[in-house]
Design a protein around this motif. Sequence first.
Motif, PDB file in Angstrom:
ATOM      1  N   ARG A  49      10.075  57.515  31.820  1.00  0.00           N
ATOM      2  CA  ARG A  49       9.410  58.755  31.379  1.00  0.00           C
ATOM      3  C   ARG A  49       9.053  58.720  29.891  1.00  0.00           C
ATOM      4  NH1 ARG A  49       8.928  62.880  35.248  1.00  0.00           N
ATOM      5  NH2 ARG A  49      10.484  62.773  36.894  1.00  0.00           N
ATOM      6  N   ASP A  72       3.019  56.592  38.420  1.00  0.00           N
ATOM      7  CA  ASP A  72       3.982  56.560  39.521  1.00  0.00           C
ATOM      8  C   ASP A  72       3.900  55.238  40.277  1.00  0.00           C
ATOM      9  OD1 ASP A  72       4.944  59.067  38.901  1.00  0.00           O
ATOM     10  OD2 ASP A  72       3.874  60.096  40.516  1.00  0.00           O
ATOM     11  N   ASN A 117      16.860  56.635  39.239  1.00  0.00           N
ATOM     12  CA  ASN A 117      17.349  57.775  39.999  1.00  0.00           C
ATOM     13  C   ASN A 117      17.590  58.974  39.078  1.00  0.00           C
ATOM     14  OD1 ASN A 117      18.353  58.895  42.557  1.00  0.00           O
ATOM     15  ND2 ASN A 117      20.298  58.950  41.474  1.00  0.00           N
ATOM     16  N   PHE A 139      14.050  60.235  37.849  1.00  0.00           N
ATOM     17  CA  PHE A 139      13.233  60.803  38.920  1.00  0.00           C
ATOM     18  C   PHE A 139      14.134  61.347  40.018  1.00  0.00           C
ATOM     19  CE2 PHE A 139      10.546  57.638  36.891  1.00  0.00           C
ATOM     20  CZ  PHE A 139       9.375  58.357  36.683  1.00  0.00           C
ATOM     21  N   PRO A 140      14.753  62.506  39.789  1.00  0.00           N
ATOM     22  CA  PRO A 140      15.664  63.056  40.793  1.00  0.00           C
ATOM     23  C   PRO A 140      14.934  63.624  42.020  1.00  0.00           C
ATOM     24  CG  PRO A 140      15.459  64.568  38.958  1.00  0.00           C
ATOM     25  CD  PRO A 140      14.702  63.323  38.582  1.00  0.00           C
ATOM     26  N   GLU A 141      13.616  63.769  41.913  1.00  0.00           N
ATOM     27  CA  GLU A 141      12.854  64.305  43.038  1.00  0.00           C
ATOM     28  C   GLU A 141      12.962  63.321  44.213  1.00  0.00           C
ATOM     29  OE1 GLU A 141      11.195  63.253  40.157  1.00  0.00           O
ATOM     30  OE2 GLU A 141      11.188  65.120  39.057  1.00  0.00           O
ATOM     31  N   ARG A 142      13.552  63.750  45.280  1.00  0.00           N
ATOM     32  CA  ARG A 142      13.887  62.855  46.389  1.00  0.00           C
ATOM     33  C   ARG A 142      12.683  62.198  47.054  1.00  0.00           C
ATOM     34  NH1 ARG A 142      19.021  62.485  47.059  1.00  0.00           N
ATOM     35  NH2 ARG A 142      20.429  64.183  46.564  1.00  0.00           N
ATOM     36  N   GLN A 143      11.506  62.747  46.909  1.00  0.00           N
ATOM     37  CA  GLN A 143      10.328  62.164  47.548  1.00  0.00           C
ATOM     38  C   GLN A 143       9.485  61.340  46.579  1.00  0.00           C
ATOM     39  OE1 GLN A 143      10.056  62.092  50.847  1.00  0.00           O
ATOM     40  NE2 GLN A 143      12.005  63.177  50.741  1.00  0.00           N
ATOM     41  N   HIS A 144       9.896  61.261  45.324  1.00  0.00           N
ATOM     42  CA  HIS A 144       9.139  60.444  44.362  1.00  0.00           C
ATOM     43  C   HIS A 144       9.247  58.982  44.796  1.00  0.00           C
ATOM     44  CE1 HIS A 144       7.899  58.429  40.719  1.00  0.00           C
ATOM     45  NE2 HIS A 144       7.366  59.586  40.341  1.00  0.00           N
ATOM     46  N   HIS A 202      11.932  56.921  42.999  1.00  0.00           N
ATOM     47  CA  HIS A 202      13.261  57.358  43.441  1.00  0.00           C
ATOM     48  C   HIS A 202      13.584  56.736  44.804  1.00  0.00           C
ATOM     49  CE1 HIS A 202      16.637  60.211  44.063  1.00  0.00           C
ATOM     50  NE2 HIS A 202      16.260  60.132  45.317  1.00  0.00           N
TER      51      HIS A 202
END
Length: 191
Positions: free
Chosen positions: A26, A52, A109, A112-117, A120
Amino acid sequence: MRRTGEENRRNVLEVATRLFYTRGIRAVGMDTVIKECGVGNATVYRQFATKDALATAYVEGRADAWFERMREAAGEQADPREKLLAVFEVLATDCAGSSYRGCPMLNTNTEFPERQHPAHLAAVTHKQQVRDWFRSLAVDAGAAAPNRLAEELLIVLNGAYATAAVLDGGTYGKRAVDLARRLIAEACPGT
């Protein structure tokens, strides 16, 4: 001299890998990657349409490189228990290095805690594959409870990677080897 598309892709990924690992995904903008690559915007975006996509390729590349190194180290051992231990010996060497900044998958992880990224998901997939590989090695080593040993070794691995990034990497890498040795000996006493 013009580079091929594959050469440009490799160059961008090598530069991004260095920058993402040392500074964080990031924290590094695409403009920094482009500048460090020494190519134009179009060249970078032709290979990786979004940041991404580049971040995901970085994680997948680091995961592949990890498995290649670890499988090579394990493959040098004849005893199945030593195959498991070899992973931790490589870990200890890595953690003691001056440029060690943690596990790229754990770092991703966190970033990018967003589970669908997609980055991640690549990091999670890698950790699942490591656990499954440990389980396979544990079965070969005669572990009475291979799932449990695999999970415990994954905890030691991740704990060492995370702690070594914050504290004395050399010390915590060695402790991880010791813990892994004890867990393996306890789980595989008859081999």
